[in-house]
Write a protein that holds these residues in place. Structure first.
Motif, PDB file in Angstrom:
ATOM      1  N   VAL A 172       0.834  -1.204   0.000  1.00 19.74           N
ATOM      2  CA  VAL A 172       0.000   0.000   0.000  1.00 19.74           C
ATOM      3  C   VAL A 172       0.868   1.253   0.000  1.00 19.74           C
ATOM      4  O   VAL A 172       0.575   2.225  -0.708  1.00 19.74           O
ATOM      5  CB  VAL A 172      -0.953   0.003   1.221  1.00 19.74           C
ATOM      6  N   LEU A 173       1.940   1.234   0.778  1.00 18.08           N
ATOM      7  CA  LEU A 173       2.822   2.402   0.843  1.00 18.08           C
ATOM      8  C   LEU A 173       3.469   2.672  -0.510  1.00 18.08           C
ATOM      9  O   LEU A 173       3.494   3.824  -0.975  1.00 18.08           O
ATOM     10  CB  LEU A 173       3.904   2.174   1.898  1.00 18.08           C
ATOM     11  N   PHE A 174       3.975   1.635  -1.148  1.00 19.45           N
ATOM     12  CA  PHE A 174       4.610   1.813  -2.453  1.00 19.45           C
ATOM     13  C   PHE A 174       3.599   2.288  -3.490  1.00 19.45           C
ATOM     14  O   PHE A 174       3.884   3.184  -4.295  1.00 19.45           O
ATOM     15  CB  PHE A 174       5.246   0.501  -2.909  1.00 19.45           C
ATOM     16  N   LEU A 175       2.403   1.691  -3.463  1.00 18.85           N
ATOM     17  CA  LEU A 175       1.365   2.095  -4.404  1.00 18.85           C
ATOM     18  C   LEU A 175       0.948   3.548  -4.180  1.00 18.85           C
ATOM     19  O   LEU A 175       0.788   4.316  -5.134  1.00 18.85           O
ATOM     20  CB  LEU A 175       0.155   1.169  -4.264  1.00 18.85           C
ATOM     21  N   ALA A 176       0.798   3.941  -2.908  1.00 19.87           N
ATOM     22  CA  ALA A 176       0.383   5.307  -2.586  1.00 19.87           C
ATOM     23  C   ALA A 176       1.426   6.319  -3.034  1.00 19.87           C
ATOM     24  O   ALA A 176       1.096   7.371  -3.596  1.00 19.87           O
ATOM     25  CB  ALA A 176       0.129   5.433  -1.085  1.00 19.87           C
ATOM     26  N   MET A 177       2.703   6.018  -2.809  1.00 21.45           N
ATOM     27  CA  MET A 177       3.768   6.939  -3.213  1.00 21.45           C
ATOM     28  C   MET A 177       3.857   7.047  -4.737  1.00 21.45           C
ATOM     29  O   MET A 177       4.094   8.126  -5.284  1.00 21.45           O
ATOM     30  CB  MET A 177       5.104   6.471  -2.651  1.00 21.45           C
ATOM     31  N   SER A 178       3.644   5.923  -5.418  1.00 22.49           N
ATOM     32  CA  SER A 178       3.678   5.932  -6.888  1.00 22.49           C
ATOM     33  C   SER A 178       2.539   6.768  -7.456  1.00 22.49           C
ATOM     34  O   SER A 178       2.737   7.602  -8.349  1.00 22.49           O
ATOM     35  CB  SER A 178       3.598   4.497  -7.429  1.00 22.49           C
ATOM     36  N   ILE A 179       1.337   6.554  -6.921  1.00 22.30           N
ATOM     37  CA  ILE A 179       0.165   7.293  -7.394  1.00 22.30           C
ATOM     38  C   ILE A 179       0.307   8.776  -7.076  1.00 22.30           C
ATOM     39  O   ILE A 179      -0.043   9.640  -7.898  1.00 22.30           O
ATOM     40  CB  ILE A 179      -1.116   6.723  -6.760  1.00 22.30           C
ATOM     41  N   SER A 180       0.827   9.093  -5.904  1.00 21.38           N
ATOM     42  CA  SER A 180       0.979  10.486  -5.498  1.00 21.38           C
ATOM     43  C   SER A 180       1.939  11.241  -6.415  1.00 21.38           C
ATOM     44  O   SER A 180       1.667  12.381  -6.830  1.00 21.38           O
ATOM     45  CB  SER A 180       1.469  10.549  -4.052  1.00 21.38           C
ATOM     46  N   LEU A 181       3.057  10.615  -6.751  1.00 24.24           N
ATOM     47  CA  LEU A 181       4.010  11.256  -7.662  1.00 24.24           C
ATOM     48  C   LEU A 181       3.418  11.384  -9.066  1.00 24.24           C
ATOM     49  O   LEU A 181       3.561  12.428  -9.722  1.00 24.24           O
ATOM     50  CB  LEU A 181       5.312  10.450  -7.715  1.00 24.24           C
ATOM     51  N   LEU A 182       2.724  10.341  -9.514  1.00 26.93           N
ATOM     52  CA  LEU A 182       2.094  10.387 -10.834  1.00 26.93           C
ATOM     53  C   LEU A 182       1.040  11.489 -10.883  1.00 26.93           C
ATOM     54  O   LEU A 182       0.900  12.184 -11.901  1.00 26.93           O
ATOM     55  CB  LEU A 182       1.461   9.028 -11.148  1.00 26.93           C
ATOM     56  N   PHE A 183       0.306  11.658  -9.790  1.00 24.24           N
ATOM     57  CA  PHE A 183      -0.703  12.719  -9.705  1.00 24.24           C
ATOM     58  C   PHE A 183      -0.075  14.093  -9.938  1.00 24.24           C
ATOM     59  O   PHE A 183      -0.606  14.911 -10.696  1.00 24.24           O
ATOM     60  CB  PHE A 183      -1.381  12.668  -8.338  1.00 24.24           C
ATOM     61  N   GLN A 184       1.063  14.345  -9.294  1.00 24.18           N
ATOM     62  CA  GLN A 184       1.732  15.637  -9.454  1.00 24.18           C
ATOM     63  C   GLN A 184       2.207  15.825 -10.892  1.00 24.18           C
ATOM     64  O   GLN A 184       2.077  16.916 -11.458  1.00 24.18           O
ATOM     65  CB  GLN A 184       2.918  15.743  -8.487  1.00 24.18           C
ATOM     66  N   LEU A 185       2.741  14.782 -11.485  1.00 21.05           N
ATOM     67  CA  LEU A 185       3.269  14.892 -12.846  1.00 21.05           C
ATOM     68  C   LEU A 185       2.160  15.086 -13.873  1.00 21.05           C
ATOM     69  O   LEU A 185       2.310  15.839 -14.837  1.00 21.05           O
ATOM     70  CB  LEU A 185       4.079  13.635 -13.190  1.00 21.05           C
ATOM     71  N   ILE A 186       1.028  14.409 -13.681  1.00 20.15           N
ATOM     72  CA  ILE A 186      -0.058  14.461 -14.654  1.00 20.15           C
ATOM     73  C   ILE A 186      -0.866  15.753 -14.546  1.00 20.15           C
ATOM     74  O   ILE A 186      -1.266  16.324 -15.559  1.00 20.15           O
ATOM     75  CB  ILE A 186      -0.977  13.237 -14.480  1.00 20.15           C
ATOM     76  N   TRP A 187      -1.080  16.240 -13.313  1.00 15.30           N
ATOM     77  CA  TRP A 187      -1.985  17.389 -13.156  1.00 15.30           C
ATOM     78  C   TRP A 187      -1.703  18.246 -11.918  1.00 15.30           C
ATOM     79  O   TRP A 187      -1.880  19.459 -11.940  1.00 15.30           O
ATOM     80  CB  TRP A 187      -3.435  16.877 -13.095  1.00 15.30           C
ATOM     81  N   GLY A 188      -1.254  17.634 -10.844  1.00 11.19           N
ATOM     82  CA  GLY A 188      -1.190  18.300  -9.542  1.00 11.19           C
ATOM     83  C   GLY A 188      -0.332  19.552  -9.491  1.00 11.19           C
ATOM     84  O   GLY A 188      -0.590  20.455  -8.689  1.00 11.19           O
ATOM     85  N   LEU A 189       0.698  19.648 -10.337  1.00 18.78           N
ATOM     86  CA  LEU A 189       1.566  20.831 -10.300  1.00 18.78           C
ATOM     87  C   LEU A 189       0.828  22.103 -10.712  1.00 18.78           C
ATOM     88  O   LEU A 189       1.325  23.208 -10.472  1.00 18.78           O
ATOM     89  CB  LEU A 189       2.790  20.617 -11.197  1.00 18.78           C
ATOM     90  N   ASN A 190      -0.355  21.955 -11.297  1.00 17.93           N
ATOM     91  CA  ASN A 190      -1.145  23.138 -11.637  1.00 17.93           C
ATOM     92  C   ASN A 190      -1.572  23.930 -10.403  1.00 17.93           C
ATOM     93  O   ASN A 190      -1.946  25.098 -10.522  1.00 17.93           O
ATOM     94  CB  ASN A 190      -2.397  22.731 -12.434  1.00 17.93           C
ATOM     95  N   TYR A 191      -1.525  23.307  -9.241  1.00 19.48           N
ATOM     96  CA  TYR A 191      -1.836  24.034  -8.004  1.00 19.48           C
ATOM     97  C   TYR A 191      -0.835  25.165  -7.750  1.00 19.48           C
ATOM     98  O   TYR A 191      -1.140  26.110  -7.025  1.00 19.48           O
ATOM     99  CB  TYR A 191      -1.818  23.091  -6.802  1.00 19.48           C
ATOM    100  N   TYR A 192       0.338  25.067  -8.348  1.00 18.69           N
ATOM    101  CA  TYR A 192       1.415  25.998  -8.025  1.00 18.69           C
ATOM    102  C   TYR A 192       1.710  26.960  -9.168  1.00 18.69           C
ATOM    103  O   TYR A 192       2.722  27.650  -9.149  1.00 18.69           O
ATOM    104  CB  TYR A 192       2.671  25.203  -7.647  1.00 18.69           C
ATOM    105  N   ARG A 193       0.816  27.021 -10.158  1.00 16.93           N
ATOM    106  CA  ARG A 193       0.978  27.976 -11.250  1.00 16.93           C
ATOM    107  C   ARG A 193       0.646  29.384 -10.750  1.00 16.93           C
ATOM    108  O   ARG A 193       0.225  29.572  -9.604  1.00 16.93           O
ATOM    109  CB  ARG A 193       0.083  27.596 -12.422  1.00 16.93           C
ATOM    110  N   LEU A 194       0.785  30.375 -11.612  1.00 20.44           N
ATOM    111  CA  LEU A 194       0.454  31.747 -11.231  1.00 20.44           C
ATOM    112  C   LEU A 194      -1.023  31.842 -10.858  1.00 20.44           C
ATOM    113  O   LEU A 194      -1.873  31.203 -11.491  1.00 20.44           O
ATOM    114  CB  LEU A 194       0.765  32.699 -12.380  1.00 20.44           C
ATOM    115  N   PRO A 195      -1.354  32.624  -9.856  1.00 28.18           N
ATOM    116  CA  PRO A 195      -2.757  32.775  -9.465  1.00 28.18           C
ATOM    117  C   PRO A 195      -3.590  33.349 -10.605  1.00 28.18           C
ATOM    118  O   PRO A 195      -3.104  34.130 -11.427  1.00 28.18           O
ATOM    119  CB  PRO A 195      -2.696  33.747  -8.278  1.00 28.18           C
TER     120      PRO A 195
END
Length: 396
Positions: free
Chosen positions: A129-152
Protein backbone atom coordinates in the motif's frame (compact mmCIF):
# COMPACT_ATOMS: atom_id res chain seq x y z
CA UNK A 1 41.64 -50.73 -6.65
CA UNK A 2 40.79 -48.63 -3.68
CA UNK A 3 37.48 -46.91 -3.69
CA UNK A 4 37.36 -43.43 -2.22
CA UNK A 5 34.10 -41.97 -1.11
CA UNK A 6 33.34 -38.28 -1.51
CA UNK A 7 31.48 -37.17 1.58
CA UNK A 8 28.36 -35.11 0.67
CA UNK A 9 28.28 -31.50 1.71
CA UNK A 10 26.80 -31.34 5.19
CA UNK A 11 24.62 -28.20 5.20
CA UNK A 12 24.11 -28.14 8.97
CA UNK A 13 27.76 -28.78 9.75
CA UNK A 14 29.17 -26.25 7.30
CA UNK A 15 26.48 -23.57 7.37
CA UNK A 16 28.37 -21.09 9.52
CA UNK A 17 31.66 -21.70 7.70
CA UNK A 18 30.27 -21.30 4.21
CA UNK A 19 30.36 -17.89 2.60
CA UNK A 20 28.52 -19.45 -0.34
CA UNK A 21 25.38 -19.95 1.74
CA UNK A 22 25.53 -16.52 3.40
CA UNK A 23 25.40 -14.63 0.10
CA UNK A 24 21.86 -15.67 -0.92
CA UNK A 25 20.62 -14.96 2.61
CA UNK A 26 22.04 -11.45 2.43
CA UNK A 27 20.37 -10.97 -0.94
CA UNK A 28 17.04 -12.09 0.49
CA UNK A 29 17.35 -9.69 3.41
CA UNK A 30 18.27 -6.79 1.13
CA UNK A 31 15.43 -7.62 -1.24
CA UNK A 32 12.93 -7.07 1.56
CA UNK A 33 14.05 -3.45 1.87
CA UNK A 34 13.69 -2.62 -1.84
CA UNK A 35 9.99 -1.58 -1.64
CA UNK A 36 10.71 0.62 1.39
CA UNK A 37 13.68 2.27 -0.29
CA UNK A 38 11.68 2.75 -3.49
CA UNK A 39 8.80 4.31 -1.53
CA UNK A 40 11.22 6.68 0.17
CA UNK A 41 12.79 7.70 -3.14
CA UNK A 42 9.34 8.32 -4.64
CA UNK A 43 8.39 10.47 -1.65
CA UNK A 44 11.68 12.37 -1.86
CA UNK A 45 11.22 12.97 -5.60
CA UNK A 46 7.74 14.33 -5.04
CA UNK A 47 8.91 16.59 -2.22
CA UNK A 48 11.60 18.24 -4.34
CA UNK A 49 9.33 18.48 -7.38
CA UNK A 50 6.53 20.18 -5.45
CA UNK A 51 8.96 22.41 -3.55
CA UNK A 52 10.49 23.60 -6.81
CA UNK A 53 7.10 24.19 -8.47
CA UNK A 54 5.81 26.08 -5.42
CA UNK A 55 8.96 28.22 -5.23
CA UNK A 56 8.97 29.03 -8.96
CA UNK A 57 5.35 29.77 -10.02
CA UNK A 58 6.50 31.55 -13.17
CA UNK A 59 8.37 28.42 -14.27
CA UNK A 60 5.38 26.26 -13.34
CA UNK A 61 3.07 28.50 -15.37
CA UNK A 62 5.22 28.68 -18.49
CA UNK A 63 6.91 25.27 -18.59
CA UNK A 64 4.43 22.94 -16.92
CA UNK A 65 0.93 24.49 -17.18
CA UNK A 66 1.36 25.95 -20.69
CA UNK A 67 3.72 23.46 -22.34
CA UNK A 68 3.82 20.11 -20.56
CA UNK A 69 0.30 19.74 -19.16
CA UNK A 70 -1.47 20.56 -22.49
CA UNK A 71 0.22 17.53 -24.09
CA UNK A 72 -1.00 15.31 -21.25
CA UNK A 73 -4.51 16.79 -21.34
CA UNK A 74 -4.89 16.30 -25.09
CA UNK A 75 -3.71 12.68 -24.85
CA UNK A 76 -6.21 11.92 -22.09
CA UNK A 77 -8.93 13.77 -24.01
CA UNK A 78 -8.47 11.46 -27.00
CA UNK A 79 -8.23 8.42 -24.72
CA UNK A 80 -11.68 8.89 -23.18
CA UNK A 81 -13.45 11.11 -25.72
CA UNK A 82 -15.59 8.38 -27.26
CA UNK A 83 -16.43 6.50 -24.08
CA UNK A 84 -20.05 7.16 -23.03
CA UNK A 85 -19.31 6.13 -19.45
CA UNK A 86 -16.88 7.35 -16.83
CA UNK A 87 -13.64 5.45 -17.13
CA UNK A 88 -12.69 6.76 -13.68
CA UNK A 89 -15.79 5.17 -12.16
CA UNK A 90 -14.98 1.85 -13.80
CA UNK A 91 -11.40 1.99 -12.52
CA UNK A 92 -12.69 2.69 -9.01
CA UNK A 93 -14.99 -0.32 -9.15
CA UNK A 94 -12.14 -2.47 -10.48
CA UNK A 95 -9.89 -1.28 -7.64
CA UNK A 96 -12.55 -2.16 -5.08
CA UNK A 97 -12.99 -5.65 -6.54
CA UNK A 98 -9.23 -6.26 -6.66
CA UNK A 99 -8.85 -5.06 -3.06
CA UNK A 100 -11.68 -7.31 -1.83
CA UNK A 101 -10.19 -10.25 -3.73
CA UNK A 102 -6.72 -9.62 -2.31
CA UNK A 103 -8.03 -9.42 1.27
CA UNK A 104 -10.19 -12.54 0.82
CA UNK A 105 -7.25 -14.50 -0.59
CA UNK A 106 -5.01 -13.35 2.26
CA UNK A 107 -7.59 -14.37 4.89
CA UNK A 108 -7.87 -17.79 3.28
CA UNK A 109 -4.11 -18.15 3.32
CA UNK A 110 -4.02 -17.25 7.03
CA UNK A 111 -6.13 -20.33 7.74
CA UNK A 112 -4.32 -22.71 5.36
CA UNK A 113 -0.67 -21.65 5.66
CA UNK A 114 0.80 -21.82 9.17
CA UNK A 115 3.85 -19.78 8.12
CA UNK A 116 1.67 -16.95 6.81
CA UNK A 117 0.88 -15.20 10.09
CA UNK A 118 -1.11 -12.05 10.70
CA UNK A 119 2.16 -10.17 11.22
CA UNK A 120 3.50 -11.38 7.86
CA UNK A 121 0.27 -10.31 6.18
CA UNK A 122 0.35 -6.88 7.87
CA UNK A 123 3.94 -6.23 6.77
CA UNK A 124 3.22 -7.32 3.21
CA UNK A 125 0.02 -5.26 3.04
CA UNK A 126 1.58 -2.08 4.45
CA UNK A 127 4.59 -2.39 2.14
CA UNK A 128 2.44 -2.76 -0.97
CA UNK A 129 0.00 0.00 0.00
CA UNK A 130 2.82 2.40 0.84
CA UNK A 131 4.61 1.81 -2.45
CA UNK A 132 1.37 2.10 -4.40
CA UNK A 133 0.38 5.31 -2.59
CA UNK A 134 3.77 6.94 -3.21
CA UNK A 135 3.68 5.93 -6.89
CA UNK A 136 0.17 7.29 -7.39
CA UNK A 137 0.98 10.49 -5.50
CA UNK A 138 4.01 11.26 -7.66
CA UNK A 139 2.09 10.39 -10.83
CA UNK A 140 -0.70 12.72 -9.71
CA UNK A 141 1.73 15.64 -9.45
CA UNK A 142 3.27 14.89 -12.85
CA UNK A 143 -0.06 14.46 -14.65
CA UNK A 144 -1.99 17.39 -13.16
CA UNK A 145 -1.19 18.30 -9.54
CA UNK A 146 1.57 20.83 -10.30
CA UNK A 147 -1.14 23.14 -11.64
CA UNK A 148 -1.84 24.03 -8.00
CA UNK A 149 1.42 26.00 -8.03
CA UNK A 150 0.98 27.98 -11.25
CA UNK A 151 0.45 31.75 -11.23
CA UNK A 152 -2.76 32.78 -9.47
CA UNK A 153 -5.76 33.44 -11.68
CA UNK A 154 -5.95 37.17 -10.71
CA UNK A 155 -2.47 37.62 -12.21
CA UNK A 156 -3.64 36.11 -15.50
CA UNK A 157 -6.79 38.24 -15.53
CA UNK A 158 -5.17 41.42 -14.28
CA UNK A 159 -7.45 41.51 -11.23
CA UNK A 160 -6.49 43.03 -7.90
CA UNK A 161 -7.83 41.05 -4.96
CA UNK A 162 -8.01 43.16 -1.81
CA UNK A 163 -9.60 42.93 1.59
CA UNK A 164 -13.08 44.31 1.07
CA UNK A 165 -15.83 45.83 3.15
CA UNK A 166 -19.38 44.41 3.37
CA UNK A 167 -20.55 47.34 1.24
CA UNK A 168 -18.49 46.04 -1.68
CA UNK A 169 -20.05 42.60 -1.33
CA UNK A 170 -23.51 44.14 -1.18
CA UNK A 171 -22.81 45.95 -4.43
CA UNK A 172 -21.94 42.65 -6.10
CA UNK A 173 -25.15 41.10 -4.78
CA UNK A 174 -27.18 44.05 -6.02
CA UNK A 175 -25.73 43.40 -9.49
CA UNK A 176 -26.19 39.63 -9.41
CA UNK A 177 -29.68 39.41 -7.93
CA UNK A 178 -31.70 41.34 -10.57
CA UNK A 179 -29.97 39.44 -13.36
CA UNK A 180 -30.65 36.11 -11.64
CA UNK A 181 -34.30 37.03 -11.05
CA UNK A 182 -34.69 37.89 -14.74
CA UNK A 183 -33.11 34.59 -15.83
CA UNK A 184 -35.26 32.63 -13.39
CA UNK A 185 -38.40 33.95 -15.05
CA UNK A 186 -37.29 32.22 -18.27
CA UNK A 187 -36.74 28.80 -16.67
CA UNK A 188 -38.99 25.79 -16.94
CA UNK A 189 -40.29 24.34 -13.67
CA UNK A 190 -40.82 20.83 -12.42
CA UNK A 191 -43.92 19.66 -10.60
CA UNK A 192 -42.59 20.87 -7.25
CA UNK A 193 -41.93 24.35 -8.62
CA UNK A 194 -38.14 24.10 -8.83
CA UNK A 195 -36.11 24.96 -11.92
CA UNK A 196 -35.66 22.13 -14.42
CA UNK A 197 -33.51 21.81 -17.53
CA UNK A 198 -35.36 22.08 -20.83
CA UNK A 199 -32.88 19.95 -22.79
CA UNK A 200 -31.56 16.47 -22.20
CA UNK A 201 -28.71 16.05 -19.77
CA UNK A 202 -26.67 14.27 -22.46
CA UNK A 203 -26.87 17.41 -24.60
CA UNK A 204 -25.42 19.62 -21.86
CA UNK A 205 -22.69 17.12 -20.97
CA UNK A 206 -21.56 17.10 -24.60
CA UNK A 207 -22.04 20.82 -25.25
CA UNK A 208 -20.36 22.23 -22.14
CA UNK A 209 -16.71 21.83 -23.34
CA UNK A 210 -17.47 24.31 -26.14
CA UNK A 211 -18.28 27.04 -23.60
CA UNK A 212 -14.57 27.60 -23.02
CA UNK A 213 -13.56 27.75 -26.68
CA UNK A 214 -14.83 31.21 -27.65
CA UNK A 215 -15.20 34.71 -26.26
CA UNK A 216 -13.11 35.87 -23.33
CA UNK A 217 -11.48 32.49 -22.77
CA UNK A 218 -10.08 32.03 -26.26
CA UNK A 219 -8.48 35.49 -26.08
CA UNK A 220 -7.19 35.63 -22.50
CA UNK A 221 -6.51 32.13 -21.19
CA UNK A 222 -4.33 29.22 -22.25
CA UNK A 223 -7.52 27.28 -22.99
CA UNK A 224 -7.03 23.88 -24.57
CA UNK A 225 -9.01 22.34 -27.41
CA UNK A 226 -10.61 19.56 -25.40
CA UNK A 227 -13.69 17.91 -26.86
CA UNK A 228 -14.47 15.01 -24.52
CA UNK A 229 -17.87 15.44 -22.87
CA UNK A 230 -18.35 15.57 -19.13
CA UNK A 231 -19.21 12.12 -17.77
CA UNK A 232 -22.32 11.26 -15.73
CA UNK A 233 -21.64 9.15 -12.66
CA UNK A 234 -23.74 5.97 -12.77
CA UNK A 235 -23.79 5.71 -8.99
CA UNK A 236 -24.78 9.35 -8.48
CA UNK A 237 -27.33 8.40 -5.85
CA UNK A 238 -24.60 6.86 -3.71
CA UNK A 239 -22.27 9.76 -4.50
CA UNK A 240 -24.84 12.18 -3.06
CA UNK A 241 -24.20 10.79 0.42
CA UNK A 242 -20.74 12.37 0.19
CA UNK A 243 -22.39 15.71 -0.76
CA UNK A 244 -19.99 15.97 -3.68
CA UNK A 245 -21.50 17.32 -6.90
CA UNK A 246 -18.54 16.72 -9.21
CA UNK A 247 -15.06 15.19 -9.30
CA UNK A 248 -12.20 15.76 -11.70
CA UNK A 249 -10.14 12.57 -12.07
CA UNK A 250 -6.69 13.60 -13.34
CA UNK A 251 -5.54 10.09 -14.25
CA UNK A 252 -8.15 9.85 -17.01
CA UNK A 253 -8.76 13.58 -17.54
CA UNK A 254 -12.51 13.18 -16.93
CA UNK A 255 -14.98 15.66 -15.47
CA UNK A 256 -17.32 13.39 -13.50
CA UNK A 257 -20.73 14.83 -12.64
CA UNK A 258 -23.22 13.81 -9.97
CA UNK A 259 -26.45 13.91 -12.00
CA UNK A 260 -28.63 13.27 -8.96
CA UNK A 261 -28.41 16.89 -7.76
CA UNK A 262 -30.97 19.68 -8.29
CA UNK A 263 -31.02 20.86 -11.90
CA UNK A 264 -29.96 24.42 -11.14
CA UNK A 265 -26.63 23.10 -9.79
CA UNK A 266 -25.69 20.78 -12.66
CA UNK A 267 -24.49 23.13 -15.40
CA UNK A 268 -22.26 25.24 -13.13
CA UNK A 269 -20.82 22.01 -11.73
CA UNK A 270 -19.98 20.82 -15.25
CA UNK A 271 -18.27 24.17 -15.96
CA UNK A 272 -16.32 23.89 -12.68
CA UNK A 273 -14.97 20.43 -13.45
CA UNK A 274 -14.07 21.40 -17.02
CA UNK A 275 -12.07 24.33 -15.61
CA UNK A 276 -9.99 21.70 -13.78
CA UNK A 277 -9.45 19.93 -17.10
CA UNK A 278 -7.94 23.12 -18.48
CA UNK A 279 -5.36 23.13 -15.70
CA UNK A 280 -6.94 25.46 -13.14
CA UNK A 281 -6.60 23.35 -10.03
CA UNK A 282 -7.53 25.71 -7.18
CA UNK A 283 -11.16 25.36 -6.14
CA UNK A 284 -11.92 29.07 -5.79
CA UNK A 285 -10.53 29.70 -9.27
CA UNK A 286 -12.50 26.81 -10.79
CA UNK A 287 -15.65 28.17 -9.11
CA UNK A 288 -14.99 31.65 -10.46
CA UNK A 289 -14.24 30.35 -13.95
CA UNK A 290 -17.46 28.31 -13.85
CA UNK A 291 -19.42 31.49 -13.13
CA UNK A 292 -17.46 33.50 -15.67
CA UNK A 293 -17.94 31.02 -18.51
CA UNK A 294 -21.65 30.60 -17.71
CA UNK A 295 -22.01 34.38 -17.45
CA UNK A 296 -21.12 34.93 -21.11
CA UNK A 297 -24.04 36.15 -23.19
CA UNK A 298 -23.82 33.50 -25.91
CA UNK A 299 -24.28 30.69 -23.38
CA UNK A 300 -27.82 29.40 -22.85
CA UNK A 301 -29.95 31.18 -20.21
CA UNK A 302 -30.05 27.96 -18.20
CA UNK A 303 -26.24 27.90 -17.93
CA UNK A 304 -26.22 31.61 -17.06
CA UNK A 305 -28.76 30.98 -14.33
CA UNK A 306 -26.83 28.00 -12.94
CA UNK A 307 -23.61 30.03 -12.85
CA UNK A 308 -25.33 32.94 -11.10
CA UNK A 309 -26.84 30.59 -8.53
CA UNK A 310 -23.37 29.24 -7.80
CA UNK A 311 -22.05 32.78 -7.30
CA UNK A 312 -25.05 33.80 -5.21
CA UNK A 313 -24.78 30.80 -2.91
CA UNK A 314 -21.26 31.80 -1.88
CA UNK A 315 -21.83 35.56 -1.95
CA UNK A 316 -24.95 35.34 0.24
CA UNK A 317 -23.16 33.09 2.72
CA UNK A 318 -20.25 35.55 2.87
CA UNK A 319 -22.63 38.47 3.36
CA UNK A 320 -24.43 36.66 6.18
CA UNK A 321 -21.12 36.31 8.02
CA UNK A 322 -20.09 39.90 7.29
CA UNK A 323 -23.39 41.73 7.90
CA UNK A 324 -25.95 39.42 9.56
CA UNK A 325 -28.12 42.38 10.55
CA UNK A 326 -28.72 43.28 6.89
CA UNK A 327 -28.81 39.78 5.43
CA UNK A 328 -32.59 39.37 5.47
CA UNK A 329 -33.02 42.65 3.57
CA UNK A 330 -30.74 41.42 0.80
CA UNK A 331 -32.27 37.92 0.73
CA UNK A 332 -35.72 39.41 0.23
CA UNK A 333 -34.49 40.91 -3.06
CA UNK A 334 -34.47 37.39 -4.52
CA UNK A 335 -37.52 36.44 -6.54
CA UNK A 336 -39.86 33.76 -5.24
CA UNK A 337 -38.57 31.35 -7.89
CA UNK A 338 -34.93 31.83 -6.87
CA UNK A 339 -35.82 31.41 -3.20
CA UNK A 340 -37.80 28.30 -4.04
CA UNK A 341 -34.77 26.81 -5.83
CA UNK A 342 -32.53 27.51 -2.83
CA UNK A 343 -35.07 25.90 -0.50
CA UNK A 344 -35.29 22.89 -2.80
CA UNK A 345 -31.49 22.58 -2.80
CA UNK A 346 -31.27 22.83 0.99
CA UNK A 347 -33.99 20.19 1.45
CA UNK A 348 -32.33 17.90 -1.08
CA UNK A 349 -28.92 17.94 0.62
CA UNK A 350 -30.40 17.70 4.12
CA UNK A 351 -31.54 14.15 3.41
CA UNK A 352 -27.94 13.09 2.71
CA UNK A 353 -26.39 14.50 5.89
CA UNK A 354 -24.69 11.98 8.12
CA UNK A 355 -21.38 10.25 8.90
CA UNK A 356 -20.55 9.56 5.23
CA UNK A 357 -20.91 13.25 4.39
CA UNK A 358 -18.81 14.24 7.41
CA UNK A 359 -16.07 11.78 6.52
CA UNK A 360 -16.11 12.88 2.87
CA UNK A 361 -15.86 16.53 3.87
CA UNK A 362 -12.92 15.83 6.17
CA UNK A 363 -11.08 13.81 3.49
CA UNK A 364 -11.64 16.60 0.98
CA UNK A 365 -10.52 19.13 3.56
CA UNK A 366 -7.28 17.27 4.24
CA UNK A 367 -6.63 16.81 0.52
CA UNK A 368 -7.06 20.51 -0.23
CA UNK A 369 -4.86 21.52 2.69
CA UNK A 370 -2.21 19.16 1.34
CA UNK A 371 -2.31 21.07 -1.96
CA UNK A 372 -1.47 24.46 -0.40
CA UNK A 373 -5.11 25.48 0.06
CA UNK A 374 -4.68 26.07 3.76
CA UNK A 375 -8.33 26.81 4.48
CA UNK A 376 -9.39 23.44 3.03
CA UNK A 377 -13.01 23.18 1.92
CA UNK A 378 -13.49 26.83 2.80
CA UNK A 379 -11.32 27.65 -0.22
CA UNK A 380 -14.35 27.17 -2.49
CA UNK A 381 -15.82 30.33 -0.98
CA UNK A 382 -12.82 32.45 -1.88
CA UNK A 383 -14.42 32.85 -5.29
CA UNK A 384 -16.27 35.77 -3.67
CA UNK A 385 -12.99 37.72 -3.51
CA UNK A 386 -12.54 37.11 -7.24
CA UNK A 387 -16.13 38.15 -7.92
CA UNK A 388 -15.65 41.45 -6.09
CA UNK A 389 -12.34 42.09 -7.86
CA UNK A 390 -13.97 41.32 -11.22
CA UNK A 391 -16.92 43.65 -10.68
CA UNK A 392 -14.63 46.35 -9.36
CA UNK A 393 -12.40 46.11 -12.47
CA UNK A 394 -15.41 46.31 -14.79
CA UNK A 395 -16.61 49.59 -13.29
CA UNK A 396 -15.65 52.75 -15.27
Amino acid sequence: MNVCWQEPFDIKKNKEDSHFLHLPERKIRLKKFIPWVASFLLLLSQFFLVHFARSHPQWTEQVYSRQTYPVIARFLDVLQRYLPFSLAEMLLLFLILVSVGYIAKSVQRLYLDSEFTLWVFAKSFITKVLFLAMSISLLFQLIWGLNYYRLPLPDLLGLTVEETEPTHLRQVLEALIPETNRLRAEMKESGNGSMTLSGSLVYYLQKAPEWYQTGLFAETFPILELQAPAKPVVFSGIMSFTQIVGVYFPFTGEANININVPDYQILATIAHEIAHRHGFAREDEANFLAWLVCHQSYISPEAQYSGNMLALSYALSAYYRAAPEDYSNVYELLSEGVQRDFRHGNAFWAQYEGPVEQLSTEINNQYLQGQDQTDGVQSYGRMVDLLIAYYRSSQP
